[in-house]
Design an enzyme around this catalytic site. Structure first.
Site: not given
Ligand code: SAM
Length: 228
Positions: A89, A116, A153, A168
């Site tokens: 994220p 995490e 795609r 699209d």
């Molecule tokens: N503690 C992290 C933070 O606050 O940024 C979030 C970790 S999340 C619970 C666990 C995993 O989910 C991440 O390592 C990532 O691979 C994936 N993930 C969660 N949200 C995502 C998003 N919006 N885009 C891409 N991957 C995501």
């Protein structure tokens, strides 16, 4: 184009790539999808792929070695380093333009985290840290599914006979797509716009262009630089 996904739970993705557009594209040899279990790349005698965070705090952090070992294994299998993406994220946000760029890669490897998140030194070794939106998922598998489908795609030939990516939303600029209608002509008292049944292709093209703008201004004025 070759896709590899490295994840703690690759089985979550198996049904997703075994149906629909992604499946058809694999059958037509337009893409290959390889799913890898992260644990298979853990250090010998240490099945753990996560550990407690340095500095303290809640939860577990995913160790760096299994991810880098996985990328190394993919590299030696295909004879070159794949373009490597850490799903997070905290990454740059995926959009259609970025998806088109990624579709130019011959091999794309997606690293999916859990808990995490992933030790920061993995991001430092990746070509891109990529987010699918400003929210936090429990894990990267759903994000990997999104990236797989959006990028696939854009691979020439994947969207073909029954659809065209070029009409699209977002494809050739910031506009949303025009409204679509099919049978029946009247549904719950609403009728299909007459112009769509006129057979006049130029009129239809103009109507669609105006409606695409109308919908963009109504739903996403930010896309064309206006405030909501
Ligand atoms: N503690 C992290 C933070 O606050 O940024 C979030 C970790 S999340 C619970 C666990 C995993 O989910 C991440 O390592 C990532 O691979 C994936 N993930 C969660 N949200 C995502 C998003 N919006 N885009 C891409 N991957 C995501």
């Amino acid at each position: 184009m070759r896709f590899d996904v490295v994840s703690m739970w690759p089985d979550m993705l198996r049904p997703f790539v075994a149906e629909g557009t992604l499946w058809a594209a694999q059958q037509r040899d337009l893409i290959e999808v390889h799913l890898h279990r992260l644990e298979d790349f853990s250090l010998q005698g240490r099945p753990m792929v996560d550990d407690r965070p340095f500095g303290g705090g809640a939860g577990m952090v995913m160790r760096p070695e299994p991810f880098t070992r996985a990328v190394e294994a993919i590299r030696s299998q295909i004879g070159r380093r794949p373009f490597t993406v850490l799903l997070s994220p905290q990454g740059v946000r995926l959009d259609q333009t970025l998806a088109k760029d990624l579709a130019h890669q011959r091999a794309l490897t997606l690293l999916s985290g859990r808990y995490e998140g992933v030790d920061e030194r993995v991001a430092a070794q990746c070509d891109l840290e990529l987010s699918i939106g400003d929210y936090v998922l429990a894990g990267g598998e759903v994000a990997a599914a999104v990236v797989l489908e959006v990028v696939a795609r854009m691979v020439p030939g994947v969207v073909g006979r029954h659809a065209s990516a070029s009409t699209d939303s977002f494809y050739s600029g910031p506009l949303l797509g025009h409204p679509q209608y099919t049978r029946p002509r009247t549904f719950h008292g609403m009728t299909v716009p007459k112009v769509l049944m006129s057979g006049d292709h130029e009129k239809i093209r103009r109507w669609r262009a105006v409606e695409a703008w109308r919908k963009t201004l109504r739903h996403r004025p930010d896309l064309v630089g206006l405030n909501g």
